[in-house]
Design a protein around this motif. Structure first.
Motif, PDB file in Angstrom:
ATOM      1  N   VAL A  33       0.857  -1.189   0.000  1.00 20.56           N
ATOM      2  CA  VAL A  33       0.000   0.000   0.000  1.00 20.56           C
ATOM      3  C   VAL A  33       0.894   1.239   0.000  1.00 20.56           C
ATOM      4  O   VAL A  33       1.616   1.498   0.964  1.00 20.56           O
ATOM      5  CB  VAL A  33      -0.932   0.010   1.230  1.00 20.56           C
ATOM      6  N   HIS A  34       0.828   1.986  -1.081  1.00 18.76           N
ATOM      7  CA  HIS A  34       1.703   3.155  -1.220  1.00 18.76           C
ATOM      8  C   HIS A  34       1.234   4.319  -0.370  1.00 18.76           C
ATOM      9  O   HIS A  34       0.119   4.338   0.158  1.00 18.76           O
ATOM     10  CB  HIS A  34       1.821   3.560  -2.692  1.00 18.76           C
ATOM     11  N   GLY A  35       2.094   5.313  -0.245  1.00 19.45           N
ATOM     12  CA  GLY A  35       1.773   6.513   0.514  1.00 19.45           C
ATOM     13  C   GLY A  35       1.359   7.645  -0.389  1.00 19.45           C
ATOM     14  O   GLY A  35       0.953   7.478  -1.526  1.00 19.45           O
ATOM     15  N   GLY A  36       1.480   8.838   0.129  1.00 22.25           N
ATOM     16  CA  GLY A  36       1.107  10.027  -0.626  1.00 22.25           C
ATOM     17  C   GLY A  36       0.052  10.860   0.121  1.00 22.25           C
ATOM     18  O   GLY A  36       0.372  11.750   0.883  1.00 22.25           O
ATOM     19  N   PRO A  37      -1.242  10.558  -0.116  1.00 16.56           N
ATOM     20  CA  PRO A  37      -1.725   9.510  -1.014  1.00 16.56           C
ATOM     21  C   PRO A  37      -1.803   9.887  -2.486  1.00 16.56           C
ATOM     22  O   PRO A  37      -2.159   9.021  -3.301  1.00 16.56           O
ATOM     23  CB  PRO A  37      -3.132   9.211  -0.474  1.00 16.56           C
ATOM     24  N   TYR A  77     -13.140  10.062  -1.109  1.00 16.72           N
ATOM     25  CA  TYR A  77     -11.730   9.839  -0.781  1.00 16.72           C
ATOM     26  C   TYR A  77     -11.587   9.799   0.740  1.00 16.72           C
ATOM     27  O   TYR A  77     -11.423  10.836   1.396  1.00 16.72           O
ATOM     28  CB  TYR A  77     -10.858  10.934  -1.387  1.00 16.72           C
ATOM     29  N   THR A  78     -11.693   8.596   1.278  1.00 14.66           N
ATOM     30  CA  THR A  78     -11.578   8.402   2.718  1.00 14.66           C
ATOM     31  C   THR A  78     -10.760   7.156   2.995  1.00 14.66           C
ATOM     32  O   THR A  78     -10.709   6.237   2.157  1.00 14.66           O
ATOM     33  CB  THR A  78     -12.955   8.239   3.382  1.00 14.66           C
ATOM     34  N   PRO A  79     -10.133   7.070   4.154  1.00  9.69           N
ATOM     35  CA  PRO A  79      -9.408   5.843   4.514  1.00  9.69           C
ATOM     36  C   PRO A  79     -10.301   4.611   4.504  1.00  9.69           C
ATOM     37  O   PRO A  79      -9.878   3.533   4.063  1.00  9.69           O
ATOM     38  CB  PRO A  79      -8.888   6.159   5.922  1.00  9.69           C
ATOM     39  N   ASP A  80     -11.532   4.733   4.976  1.00 12.27           N
ATOM     40  CA  ASP A  80     -12.425   3.574   4.999  1.00 12.27           C
ATOM     41  C   ASP A  80     -12.754   3.102   3.590  1.00 12.27           C
ATOM     42  O   ASP A  80     -12.871   1.891   3.339  1.00 12.27           O
ATOM     43  CB  ASP A  80     -13.713   3.904   5.755  1.00 12.27           C
ATOM     44  N   ALA A  81     -12.925   4.033   2.651  1.00 14.80           N
ATOM     45  CA  ALA A  81     -13.200   3.648   1.266  1.00 14.80           C
ATOM     46  C   ALA A  81     -12.014   2.884   0.676  1.00 14.80           C
ATOM     47  O   ALA A  81     -12.192   1.902  -0.052  1.00 14.80           O
ATOM     48  CB  ALA A  81     -13.518   4.882   0.423  1.00 14.80           C
ATOM     49  N   LEU A 192      10.895   9.813  -9.063  1.00 14.47           N
ATOM     50  CA  LEU A 192       9.872  10.850  -9.057  1.00 14.47           C
ATOM     51  C   LEU A 192       9.519  11.285 -10.476  1.00 14.47           C
ATOM     52  O   LEU A 192       8.357  11.611 -10.761  1.00 14.47           O
ATOM     53  CB  LEU A 192      10.335  12.058  -8.241  1.00 14.47           C
ATOM     54  N   GLU A 193      10.497  11.300 -11.376  1.00 14.06           N
ATOM     55  CA  GLU A 193      10.223  11.652 -12.769  1.00 14.06           C
ATOM     56  C   GLU A 193       9.254  10.668 -13.402  1.00 14.06           C
ATOM     57  O   GLU A 193       8.413  11.039 -14.231  1.00 14.06           O
ATOM     58  CB  GLU A 193      11.527  11.672 -13.575  1.00 14.06           C
ATOM     59  N   GLU A 194       9.340   9.410 -13.022  1.00 11.03           N
ATOM     60  CA  GLU A 194       8.510   8.368 -13.619  1.00 11.03           C
ATOM     61  C   GLU A 194       7.171   8.190 -12.908  1.00 11.03           C
ATOM     62  O   GLU A 194       6.265   7.553 -13.456  1.00 11.03           O
ATOM     63  CB  GLU A 194       9.269   7.039 -13.615  1.00 11.03           C
ATOM     64  N   ALA A 195       7.036   8.737 -11.705  1.00  9.45           N
ATOM     65  CA  ALA A 195       5.809   8.556 -10.922  1.00  9.45           C
ATOM     66  C   ALA A 195       4.655   9.352 -11.539  1.00  9.45           C
ATOM     67  O   ALA A 195       4.848  10.400 -12.162  1.00  9.45           O
ATOM     68  CB  ALA A 195       6.035   8.994  -9.483  1.00  9.45           C
ATOM     69  N   ARG A 196       3.462   8.826 -11.356  1.00  6.35           N
ATOM     70  CA  ARG A 196       2.244   9.515 -11.796  1.00  6.35           C
ATOM     71  C   ARG A 196       1.579  10.128 -10.573  1.00  6.35           C
ATOM     72  O   ARG A 196       1.091   9.421  -9.704  1.00  6.35           O
ATOM     73  CB  ARG A 196       1.297   8.528 -12.478  1.00  6.35           C
ATOM     74  N   PHE A 197       1.551  11.443 -10.534  1.00  7.48           N
ATOM     75  CA  PHE A 197       0.968  12.155  -9.404  1.00  7.48           C
ATOM     76  C   PHE A 197      -0.453  12.612  -9.739  1.00  7.48           C
ATOM     77  O   PHE A 197      -0.807  12.797 -10.902  1.00  7.48           O
ATOM     78  CB  PHE A 197       1.820  13.373  -9.039  1.00  7.48           C
ATOM     79  N   SER A 198      -1.253  12.776  -8.708  1.00  8.06           N
ATOM     80  CA  SER A 198      -2.594  13.324  -8.865  1.00  8.06           C
ATOM     81  C   SER A 198      -2.804  14.380  -7.792  1.00  8.06           C
ATOM     82  O   SER A 198      -1.886  14.691  -7.032  1.00  8.06           O
ATOM     83  CB  SER A 198      -3.653  12.215  -8.759  1.00  8.06           C
ATOM     84  N   ALA A 199      -4.016  14.921  -7.736  1.00  2.00           N
ATOM     85  CA  ALA A 199      -4.331  15.907  -6.691  1.00  2.00           C
ATOM     86  C   ALA A 199      -5.729  15.671  -6.148  1.00  2.00           C
ATOM     87  O   ALA A 199      -6.351  16.570  -5.583  1.00  2.00           O
ATOM     88  CB  ALA A 199      -4.206  17.319  -7.246  1.00  2.00           C
ATOM     89  N   GLU A 200      -6.218  14.441  -6.293  1.00  2.00           N
ATOM     90  CA  GLU A 200      -7.576  14.125  -5.852  1.00  2.00           C
ATOM     91  C   GLU A 200      -7.721  14.215  -4.331  1.00  2.00           C
ATOM     92  O   GLU A 200      -8.701  14.738  -3.818  1.00  2.00           O
ATOM     93  CB  GLU A 200      -7.945  12.720  -6.321  1.00  2.00           C
ATOM     94  N   TRP A 201      -6.743  13.664  -3.629  1.00  2.00           N
ATOM     95  CA  TRP A 201      -6.806  13.669  -2.163  1.00  2.00           C
ATOM     96  C   TRP A 201      -6.434  15.026  -1.576  1.00  2.00           C
ATOM     97  O   TRP A 201      -6.811  15.348  -0.450  1.00  2.00           O
ATOM     98  CB  TRP A 201      -5.885  12.591  -1.597  1.00  2.00           C
ATOM     99  N   ALA A 202      -5.696  15.811  -2.337  1.00  2.00           N
ATOM    100  CA  ALA A 202      -5.279  17.121  -1.841  1.00  2.00           C
ATOM    101  C   ALA A 202      -6.467  18.057  -1.650  1.00  2.00           C
ATOM    102  O   ALA A 202      -6.442  18.930  -0.777  1.00  2.00           O
ATOM    103  CB  ALA A 202      -4.263  17.748  -2.801  1.00  2.00           C
ATOM    104  N   LYS A 203      -7.502  17.868  -2.460  1.00  2.00           N
ATOM    105  CA  LYS A 203      -8.660  18.769  -2.359  1.00  2.00           C
ATOM    106  C   LYS A 203      -9.339  18.668  -0.995  1.00  2.00           C
ATOM    107  O   LYS A 203      -9.480  19.690  -0.301  1.00  2.00           O
ATOM    108  CB  LYS A 203      -9.636  18.475  -3.513  1.00  2.00           C
ATOM    109  N   PRO A 204      -9.768  17.491  -0.557  1.00  2.00           N
ATOM    110  CA  PRO A 204     -10.364  17.433   0.792  1.00  2.00           C
ATOM    111  C   PRO A 204      -9.349  17.705   1.892  1.00  2.00           C
ATOM    112  O   PRO A 204      -9.705  18.241   2.952  1.00  2.00           O
ATOM    113  CB  PRO A 204     -10.930  16.007   0.881  1.00  2.00           C
ATOM    114  N   TRP A 205      -8.070  17.351   1.653  1.00  2.00           N
ATOM    115  CA  TRP A 205      -7.047  17.622   2.666  1.00  2.00           C
ATOM    116  C   TRP A 205      -6.892  19.120   2.887  1.00  2.00           C
ATOM    117  O   TRP A 205      -6.902  19.600   4.023  1.00  2.00           O
ATOM    118  CB  TRP A 205      -5.719  17.003   2.240  1.00  2.00           C
ATOM    119  N   ARG A 206      -6.781  19.878   1.804  1.00  2.00           N
ATOM    120  CA  ARG A 206      -6.594  21.331   1.930  1.00  2.00           C
ATOM    121  C   ARG A 206      -7.864  22.003   2.442  1.00  2.00           C
ATOM    122  O   ARG A 206      -7.798  23.068   3.064  1.00  2.00           O
ATOM    123  CB  ARG A 206      -6.157  21.921   0.597  1.00  2.00           C
TER     124      ARG A 206
END
Length: 286
Positions: A33-37, A77-81, A192-206
């Motif tokens: 299970v990766h981090g980030g999220p 986007y929740t830990p339980d989900a 990091l250059e090869e990783a695929r980043f998103s910002a889905e979890w950042a919205k509720p976090w911020r």
């Protein structure tokens, strides 16, 4: 070595996880299970790929991450989900019980999975994460950390930055804080250059609406489960203090802490051989 697949795990809403997996016996599955999220799993492929064949590796991108389903409502986007997704994934893959390795934020998710579905978890590796809460003053007086973490903090504080490129920029800016050894930094930046980043979890976090992934009374509850637990950490981790891993191991009879010197939060990049050896030894005795 890895075979990529897309596995449906939820119907309301529709969620499918992108999964990288290897050959290996189903009864010796290691779910990672990766981090980030808002990262994908790719930065963890090495050195874990060396376990392929002896173990069946399963590395999903969590919902909203990498090549898994994105565009969900913030409340999805929740830990339980995520835990529900992982349980469904194991079911879809025909895995009755798995060893589970959770890294950083994923370490908190892995604990939640073990406590929610203990019948699914054979052993638990909490890597560069923490069972115990991090005290507010945990890093007071560590000038080197203050210096190394400043760049990432400045990226997150930029009001005009947004989206996946913000997540990527923060990860790159935080590279020196996450990798302790200067010699390991180029390899980490390559990942990091090869990783695929998103910002889905950042919205509720911020927005301050993202539920905490931390389980209440995790130490007591994990101790009661009596499953093998490995607390794998870098001595110079600047996100979760290494001392918390050692202390948690004292409180959980079935747990053992392995703290690697000259290693930061990305201990698998700083000390890949020792990091993998600790996991191999744990899986062999598990």
């Amino acid at each position: 070595m890895f075979v990529d697949d897309v596995v449906p795990v939820a119907a309301d809403p529709d969620v499918a996880l992108f999964v990288a997996r290897t050959e290996g016996p189903a009864d010796r599955t290691l779910l990672v299970v990766h981090g980030g999220p808002d990262w994908d799993h790719s930065y963890l492929r090495e050195p874990l790929v060396e376990l392929a064949g002896r173990y069946r590796l399963v590395l999903p991108d969590l919902r909203g991450c990498g090549r898994s389903t994105q565009g969900l409502a913030d409340e999805q986007y929740t830990p339980d989900a995520v835990v529900a997704d992982l349980r469904a994934l194991l079911e879809e893959l025909g895995v009755e019980r798995a060893d589970v390795l959770g890294f950083s934020y994923g370490g908190l998710i892995a604990q939640r999975l073990a406590l929610t579905a203990p019948e699914r978890v054979r052993g638990l590796v909490v890597a560069s994460s923490s069972v115990l809460p991090v005290p507010a003053n945990a890093f007071d007086g560590w000038a080197e950390r203050d210096r190394r973490t400043g760049a990432e903090a400045r990226v997150w504080s930029n009001p005009s930055a947004e989206g996946a490129e913000l997540t990527r920029a923060a990860a790159v800016a935080g590279a020196e804080a996450n990798v302790w050894r200067a010699e390991a930094l180029p390899e980490y930046l390559r990942r990091l250059e090869e990783a695929r980043f998103s910002a889905e979890w950042a919205k509720p976090w911020r927005a301050g609406t993202l539920p905490s992934p931390r389980c209440e009374n995790a130490v007591e509850r994990l101790a009661a489960l009596n499953i093998p637990v490995l607390l794998l950490h870098g001595r110079q981790d600047m996100t979760f203090p290494a001392e918390l891993a050692e202390h948690a191991a004292e409180l959980i009879p079935s747990a053992r802490a392995v703290v690697l010197d000259e290693a930061g939060h990305m201990a698998h990049v700083d000390q890949p051989t020792a990091w993998l050896r600790a996991i191999e030894e744990f899986l062999e005795q598990d």
